[in-house]
Every structure is written in structure tokens, then in C-alpha cells.
Design a protein around this motif. Structure first.
Motif, PDB file in Angstrom:
ATOM      1  N   ALA A  42       0.853  -1.185   0.000  1.00 17.91           N
ATOM      2  CA  ALA A  42       0.000   0.000   0.000  1.00 17.91           C
ATOM      3  C   ALA A  42       0.893   1.240   0.000  1.00 17.91           C
ATOM      4  O   ALA A  42       2.074   1.162   0.356  1.00 17.91           O
ATOM      5  CB  ALA A  42      -0.917  -0.007   1.217  1.00 17.91           C
ATOM      6  N   ASP A  49      -1.033  -1.896  -4.358  1.00 15.97           N
ATOM      7  CA  ASP A  49      -2.472  -1.690  -4.182  1.00 15.97           C
ATOM      8  C   ASP A  49      -2.698  -0.358  -3.475  1.00 15.97           C
ATOM      9  O   ASP A  49      -1.787   0.174  -2.813  1.00 15.97           O
ATOM     10  CB  ASP A  49      -3.068  -2.835  -3.348  1.00 15.97           C
ATOM     11  CG  ASP A  49      -4.598  -2.816  -3.337  1.00 15.97           C
ATOM     12  OD1 ASP A  49      -5.182  -2.198  -4.254  1.00 15.97           O
ATOM     13  OD2 ASP A  49      -5.192  -3.402  -2.411  1.00 15.97           O
ATOM     14  N   VAL A  50      -3.898   0.209  -3.619  1.00  9.33           N
ATOM     15  CA  VAL A  50      -4.263   1.450  -2.951  1.00  9.33           C
ATOM     16  C   VAL A  50      -5.566   1.207  -2.191  1.00  9.33           C
ATOM     17  O   VAL A  50      -6.667   1.413  -2.719  1.00  9.33           O
ATOM     18  CB  VAL A  50      -4.434   2.612  -3.951  1.00  9.33           C
ATOM     19  CG1 VAL A  50      -4.780   3.902  -3.208  1.00  9.33           C
ATOM     20  CG2 VAL A  50      -3.189   2.788  -4.798  1.00  9.33           C
ATOM     21  N   ALA A  87      -8.665   1.661   0.479  1.00  9.76           N
ATOM     22  CA  ALA A  87      -9.465   2.823   0.894  1.00  9.76           C
ATOM     23  C   ALA A  87      -9.409   2.968   2.410  1.00  9.76           C
ATOM     24  O   ALA A  87      -9.266   1.985   3.137  1.00  9.76           O
ATOM     25  CB  ALA A  87     -10.898   2.645   0.418  1.00  9.76           C
ATOM     26  N   ASP A 136      -8.187   6.392   0.408  1.00  5.62           N
ATOM     27  CA  ASP A 136      -6.954   6.642  -0.338  1.00  5.62           C
ATOM     28  C   ASP A 136      -6.065   7.649   0.400  1.00  5.62           C
ATOM     29  O   ASP A 136      -6.437   8.809   0.583  1.00  5.62           O
ATOM     30  CB  ASP A 136      -7.322   7.175  -1.720  1.00  5.62           C
ATOM     31  CG  ASP A 136      -6.149   7.173  -2.678  1.00  5.62           C
ATOM     32  OD1 ASP A 136      -4.993   7.187  -2.207  1.00  5.62           O
ATOM     33  OD2 ASP A 136      -6.388   7.169  -3.906  1.00  5.62           O
ATOM     34  N   ARG A 161      -3.569   9.109  -0.654  1.00 12.01           N
ATOM     35  CA  ARG A 161      -3.037  10.152  -1.526  1.00 12.01           C
ATOM     36  C   ARG A 161      -3.951  11.365  -1.593  1.00 12.01           C
ATOM     37  O   ARG A 161      -3.544  12.431  -2.058  1.00 12.01           O
ATOM     38  CB  ARG A 161      -2.854   9.593  -2.941  1.00 12.01           C
ATOM     39  CG  ARG A 161      -1.879   8.425  -3.034  1.00 12.01           C
ATOM     40  CD  ARG A 161      -1.965   7.752  -4.389  1.00 12.01           C
ATOM     41  NE  ARG A 161      -3.297   7.234  -4.647  1.00 12.01           N
ATOM     42  CZ  ARG A 161      -3.709   6.729  -5.816  1.00 12.01           C
ATOM     43  NH1 ARG A 161      -2.877   6.689  -6.840  1.00 12.01           N
ATOM     44  NH2 ARG A 161      -4.934   6.271  -5.958  1.00 12.01           N
ATOM     45  N   LEU A 162      -5.186  11.197  -1.138  1.00 15.67           N
ATOM     46  CA  LEU A 162      -6.151  12.280  -1.216  1.00 15.67           C
ATOM     47  C   LEU A 162      -6.098  13.136   0.050  1.00 15.67           C
ATOM     48  O   LEU A 162      -5.570  12.722   1.073  1.00 15.67           O
ATOM     49  CB  LEU A 162      -7.566  11.711  -1.404  1.00 15.67           C
ATOM     50  CG  LEU A 162      -7.770  10.846  -2.644  1.00 15.67           C
ATOM     51  CD1 LEU A 162      -9.188  10.287  -2.669  1.00 15.67           C
ATOM     52  CD2 LEU A 162      -7.479  11.632  -3.920  1.00 15.67           C
ATOM     53  N   VAL A 188     -11.941  12.291   1.762  1.00 14.89           N
ATOM     54  CA  VAL A 188     -12.190  10.917   2.205  1.00 14.89           C
ATOM     55  C   VAL A 188     -12.842  10.848   3.583  1.00 14.89           C
ATOM     56  O   VAL A 188     -13.144   9.763   4.069  1.00 14.89           O
ATOM     57  CB  VAL A 188     -10.868  10.111   2.232  1.00 14.89           C
ATOM     58  CG1 VAL A 188     -10.295   9.987   0.834  1.00 14.89           C
ATOM     59  CG2 VAL A 188      -9.848  10.735   3.177  1.00 14.89           C
ATOM     60  N   THR A 247       0.802   6.214  -8.378  1.00 14.87           N
ATOM     61  CA  THR A 247       1.179   6.080  -6.967  1.00 14.87           C
ATOM     62  C   THR A 247       2.470   6.824  -6.650  1.00 14.87           C
ATOM     63  O   THR A 247       2.955   6.773  -5.515  1.00 14.87           O
ATOM     64  CB  THR A 247       1.374   4.596  -6.609  1.00 14.87           C
ATOM     65  OG1 THR A 247       2.344   4.020  -7.491  1.00 14.87           O
ATOM     66  CG2 THR A 247       0.049   3.843  -6.711  1.00 14.87           C
ATOM     67  N   ARG A 277      -7.145   0.105   6.785  1.00 16.97           N
ATOM     68  CA  ARG A 277      -5.804   0.022   6.183  1.00 16.97           C
ATOM     69  C   ARG A 277      -4.772   0.526   7.190  1.00 16.97           C
ATOM     70  O   ARG A 277      -5.125   1.226   8.161  1.00 16.97           O
ATOM     71  CB  ARG A 277      -5.729   0.854   4.901  1.00 16.97           C
ATOM     72  CG  ARG A 277      -5.918   2.343   5.118  1.00 16.97           C
ATOM     73  CD  ARG A 277      -5.502   3.133   3.894  1.00 16.97           C
ATOM     74  NE  ARG A 277      -5.783   4.561   4.040  1.00 16.97           N
ATOM     75  CZ  ARG A 277      -4.980   5.414   4.669  1.00 16.97           C
ATOM     76  NH1 ARG A 277      -3.858   4.990   5.231  1.00 16.97           N
ATOM     77  NH2 ARG A 277      -5.308   6.701   4.734  1.00 16.97           N
TER      78      ARG A 277
END
Length: 602
Positions: free
Chosen positions: A351, A374-375, A377, A379, A381-382, A387, A406, A554
Motif C-alpha cells: 500500500a 495496491d491502494v 481505501a 486513499d 493520496r487524497l 475521504v 502512486t 488500512r
């Protein structure tokens, strides 16, 4: 030229040339310089004797005019001793020792002479011994005691000469205790008290027993000292600190609080009580109260020291916490296996991890590639508002990272070399405490905001020749850059300020080490600005809750760091403090037998 003796001999040569030319003033200057480099150099003392007998010579060649050169003090002391003015000579030498404790200034024949004690009035000797003891660390580190050995010998000679002088005994006790001889110090103090009971003798005995860790005797001695001055609140505090060191925190705190009932703002008792209370329950409120006190009493070194001591071992209070990412652990493993050989290879992450962690990895191991498989949830990166539906922040405007798939790419230009150097100079050391970090970062207030943002993702080179420290170096750099941002446009009211907006954007942006650094700067602001505390507590609290919710689906590598920030935030809601607090450790297993007790782990 790095050899002090060679430098001293060079100065002596120049002094001889000047003296041969009849220039006693310049000769005196070179002799004084030689004494600083090599205090006991025989050639320097021979020249000093010649200067003493010169027509224009004597102590007048070494005037005590401010600012006075250290060598001038030494030379004048030696000339006065040669004239038999030993009390004034020793006074000058003690002042030189206090100025530079590590100098071997007293390693000269007239101080080492066992008869020196008989040439100085004992009351004067007490005063000189006491003034030196007062500026010595307690105790001196073992490796730093040798320069003070002549003074210890002087005390011993004086005690043999004046065995029934109570003041000399307790003053000597203070000096030899600090010089690393607590057993001898205790004996001197007890003799003094038997001859003439006094508060000073009892205190000297108490401190000597404290250094010996003979806690009951130390407590009895300090309580005995208090009988001579029942209203002495410093002694109340000392007894409290002693009991604390002896493992009796609650008993010690009771003594300190007794002092506070008489003077709620006492300069010694107030800081000590806050430190003890923090140690007892871990509530940062006590340290915040101490920081408030320190703002009102900026010259209180004890308050600053207590705040620093209790901040130092705590993440974000005294340091940026260590990184815990998988990619950082991989970095350490690769360096350990590769040694000095260049390392290349490929690694896979299940991740995304903080872009700053990947940046640190790339700076140390540019030959390695990292693939993110894999990414999950939500995310990482946001930004948080994208989110996390709840919270006080609904949008993020300014970003320093852009993601190409990524891969994180900086979107701000590198800082100017001057800005990079300014941040690096601060990042080389941890901070004493959060208010201290905030105050130090004012040095960055004149830097353009774009430079401070650039430092976050274009860090200066690490000054330490150890590649494994790169992750911590980057975390320090980012923390100091954000502390600097907290000083941007300080004329603007906090609620509408650019500095608040920028720090929020960084804190609520993509999950990263920069998130932590920006929150740390917000927390530091709350420590020094009470009007910002409610706002900062809300911002830090919501950011932590967003991370805690993400952690249910995650990994969130920065979650423990955010917990530390919640616990460091003034006026944080009690429910959030409880949520962020580490789970209590399970009680230790009860030993099943005597053998189990004997072999338990320490």
C-alpha cells in the motif's frame, strides 16, 4: 598550531623578543597569552618573574579593565602570589576557573603548595571556596574533575590546619561533593554541624547523602536544616525533589505543595510541582501551565530546565518521533547488508506509504525502485476532506505533492540556498521544548513562504556522514520548516492568518510526515498563544479522528505520531485524550517461586 604547548612556546618567544627590545607592554601581552595555552609552562612563569622586576613592570602591566582578557587575570594572579598577596591572587584564579571550568589554571606551584592554606585568613578562604563551589556542576562529570584537583587539595590542607572551623568545614563539603567526593563531603558537613549546628552544615550534609543515594540520612539532614529556617520554601522544594529521587513521588509532591500554599508562584516550587504532577499522571496540562509561567517569568532557569527535562523523552514535546514505515525499515536492512557497496534492487509495498518516507529512501538508495501494489481505501493520496465527511476542515487549497499514479512528485520549487541553510542549521539538534522550538523558529520568519514550503519536499543535504539518519533528518527539517511557517505574517490575527491556513492545508493534505510536522507547528502555536488553543485542539482532534477511522480498513503509519500530538495539545477534549492514550500495560505476572524472582529480567 593545534598543540597548546607549541602555541604557548611561540608566545614566550615573542615575549622574549619584545623584552629584549625593552617593550615590556607587548612582552606582558604575549606572556598572558602563553598562560592561557599552557598555564604551568615554566618558561612563561620565568618571564613573568622578569617582568615583575622590570622598572616599568609589576601587576600594573596586567590591569583589570573591562573587558579583561583571561590571560591578564592569570598573569596578575601569579604576580600577586609572588608578592605574598595570596588572598587576592586566589580570588582572581577562582574567577578564571568560574569563567572556564575546564582550564588547568590552578595547576601551578603556589596553589599546589601545602602551605597556601596557612597564608590566607580562614574566613576569606571559606568565601573563595564557596564562590567556586557555587558555579560548579553537582557533581562534576568524572572526566572533568582533574582541573579542580588543586582546589580539593587546598580544602584538605585547610581542614587539617583549621579542624574546628565550622564554616570552613561546610564550605569545603560543598566543593569536594561537587568534585565527586560525596563520602568525604558528608563527613565534613557532619563535623561542622557537631561543632556549630547551622542550616548550611545540615544542607551540605543532606546534599552529600543525596549524592551517595543514602536517602533516609539525606531526608533527615534536610529536615534538620529546615528547623533552622522553617519558612524556607527552597528547602521545602529540595526535600520534595529528594523524596522524588528516592522513589517517593507522592511524599515529595506533598512537600512542594506545602510550599505552594505559602507562595503559589514560588520560583522553585511552582516548576517542580508541575514537573512532578506531569510525571504522576502524564497530563500535558501541567507542562502547559509551566510554559505559561515561564512566559511571565522568562528569567527562571529552573522552570526552563524542568520543562526541558520532562519534554525531552516525549515525542513532539522534545523531538520528532522516529519513523516506523516499512520502507524505512527496508532502508535500514539494505544499508546493514550492503555495507559500503552501492545497493540496487527492487522492492514492493502492499500500500502507499508517506511520500516523505519514500523520498528519504530514494535519497539514500537511488539505485532501488519501489513498486506499490495496491491502494486500499480510504486513499492516503487524497486530502482529508475528500475521504472524511466529518470535521472542521472542508477544503484544502495549497499542496506540496502531486501524484502521478502512486508516485508522489513535488509541486513546489526548491528553496533558495540561504533558506535551506537556515532550516538545516536548526534541524541539526532537537528542541528543548515546544515553546523553545517556537521561539527559535523566529529566525525563519523573514524567509519567503515559498522557500519554507520548498524545504519540505526539497530538503537540504544531511550534514551527518551516516546515511541511516536520513529519515530522522528529513523529519527534523520538516518540523523546523513548519515551525517557521508558524511565524509567517505574524501581524495577522491568528483566526484569519495565512500561517494558519497554510498549516491546515499541510496537515489535512495527503497522508505524510508533513501532516505531522504541520500539526506540531499548530500545537506549538497553541502552547505560546492561549487564544489559539481551542481552535488548534479542534484541528488536531479532527485530523486524528480521520486517521483513526482510516486505520480500521488500512495501515496508517503516522497514527502513533498523531496520538502523541493529541496528547501534547493544550485544551484537548478529555474523550480524545483517552482515545489517544496508549493502552495500560498488563500487570506483571506474579512470580511462582523464589527462583523465578531471582532470574527475572531487568
Amino acid at each position: 598550531m593545534d598543540d597548546p604547548r607549541l602555541q604557548a612556546e611561540g608566545e614566550v618567544s615573542l615575549a622574549r623578543l619584545a623584552l629584549d627590545d625593552g617593550d615590556v607592554t607587548h612582552a606582558a601581552e604575549h606572556v598572558a597569552a602563553a598562560l592561557v595555552f599552557e598555564p604551568g609552562l615554566p618558561e612563561a612563569h620565568e618571564l613573568l618573574a622578569r617582568l615583575s622586576g622590570a622598572p616599568d613592570g609589576g601587576a600594573g602591566l596586567f590591569p583589570m579593565e573591562e573587558p579583561v582578557f583571561l590571560g591578564t587575570v592569570l598573569a596578575r594572579a601569579h604576580l600577586l602570589a609572588a608578592r605574598g598577596e595570596h588572598a587576592e591572587a586566589l580570588d582572581l584564579l577562582v574567577s578564571a576557573q568560574a569563567h572556564e571550568m575546564g582550564g588547568r589554571w590552578a595547576h601551578v606551584p603556589w596553589v599546589l603548595d601545602p602551605e597556601l592554606a596557612s597564608r590566607i585568613d580562614p574566613d576569606t578562604l571559606c568565601s573563595l571556596i564557596g564562590s567556586l563551589a557555587a558555579v560548579m556542576p553537582d557533581p562534576l562529570p568524572e572526566g572533568e574533575r582533574e582541573p579542580l584537583a588543586p582546589y580539593v587539595q587546598l580544602v584538605r590542607h585547610a581542614v587539617r590546619l583549621y579542624p574546628d572551623h565550622p564554616m570552613l568545614l561546610w564550605a569545603g563539603s560543598m566543593l569536594v561533593r561537587r568534585a565527586g567526593e560525596p563520602g568525604e563531603a558528608a563527613g565534613l558537613a557532619e563535623r561542622s554541624y557537631r561543632l556549630e549546628p547551622s542550616m548550611q552544615a545540615a544542607i551540605a550534609a543532606g546534599y552529600a547523602y543525596r549524592n551517595l543515594e543514602r536517602w533516609p540520612e539525606a531526608e533527615r539532614a534536610l529536615v534538620r536544616a529546615l528547623e533552622h529556617d522553617p519558612g524556607n520554601l527552597y528547602l521545602h522544594t529540595d526535600i520534595g525533589e529528594l523524596l522524588h529521587r528516592a522513589g517517593r513521588l507522592d511524599d515529595g509532591l506533598a512537600w512542594v505543595e506545602r510550599a505552594l500554599r505559602r507562595d503559589p508562584a514560588h520560583e522553585s516550587a511552582f516548576p517542580t510541582a508541575r514537573g512532578m504532577r506531569f510525571e504522576r499522571d502524564g497530563d500535558v496540562r501541567h507542562l502547559v501551565e509551566l510554559a505559561n509561567y515561564l512566559r511571565e517569568h522568562p528569567g527562571n532557569e529552573h522552570a526552563d530546565s524542568v520543562l526541558a527535562v520532562h519534554s525531552a523523552p516525549r515525542d513532539w514535546l522534545g523531538r520528532a518521533p522516529a519513523a516506523s514505515e516499512a520502507v524505512v525499515n527496508l532502508l535500514y536492512q539494505v544499508l546493514e547488508k550492503a555495507g559500503d557497496a552501492p545497493a540496487t534492487g527492487e522492492a514492493f509495498l502492499s500500500a502507499p506509504e508517506p511520500p516523505s518516507a519514500l523520498l528519504a529512501f530514494a535519497r539514500v538508495l537511488p539505485g532501488y525502485s519501489i513498486e506499490i501494489q495496491d491502494v486500499p481505501a480510504p486513499d492516503a493520496r487524497l486530502t482529508v476532506p475528500e475521504v472524511f465527511e466529518k470535521g472542521a476542515v472542508r477544503s484544502v487549497g495549497r499542496r506540496v505533492w502531486h501524484f502521478e499514479g502512486t508516485r508522489a512528485v513535488p509541486v513546489v520549487p526548491p528553496p533558495s540556498p540561504e533558506a535551506a541553510r537556515a532550516v538545516a542549521a536548526l534541524a541539526e539538534s532537537p528542541w528543548r521544548h515546544l515553546p523553545g522550538a517556537y521561539d527559535q523558529a523566529v529566525r525563519l520568519s523573514a524567509l519567503p513562504l515559498d522557500d519554507l514550503l520548498g524545504v519540505l519536499v526539497h530538503p537540504p543535504e544531511c550534514p551527518f556522514d551516516r546515511p541511516e539518519v536520513w529519515p530522522q533528518w528529513l523529519r527534523q527539517v520538516q518540523a523546523w520548516a513548519c515551525f517557521g511557517i508558524a511565524h509567517h505574517r505574524p501581524d495577522q490575527p491568528w483566526a484569519e492568518s495565512d500561517r494558519r491556513r497554510v498549516l491546515i492545508d499541510l496537515a489535512y493534505g495527503p497522508e505524510d510526515w508533513i501532516t505531522e510536522a504541520a500539526l506540531a507547528a499548530l500545537v506549538a502555536t497553541a502552547w505560546v498563544n492561549p487564544e489559539a488553543r481551542g481552535d488548534v485542539a479542534e484541528l488536531v482532534g479532527w485530523r486524528f479522528m480521520a486517521a483513526a477511522e482510516a486505520a480500521t480498513t488500512r495501515p496508517v503509519t503516522i497514527l502513533d505520531s498523531l496520538r502523541a500530538l493529541v496528547l501534547a495539545t493544550p485544551d484537548m477534549h478529555p474523550d480524545l485524550r483517552r482515545l489517544a492514550a496508549p493502552a495500560p500495560a498488563p500487570p506483571p505476572e506474579r512470580p511462582r517461586s523464589r527462583w523465578r524472582r531471582l532470574f527475572r529480567r531487568r
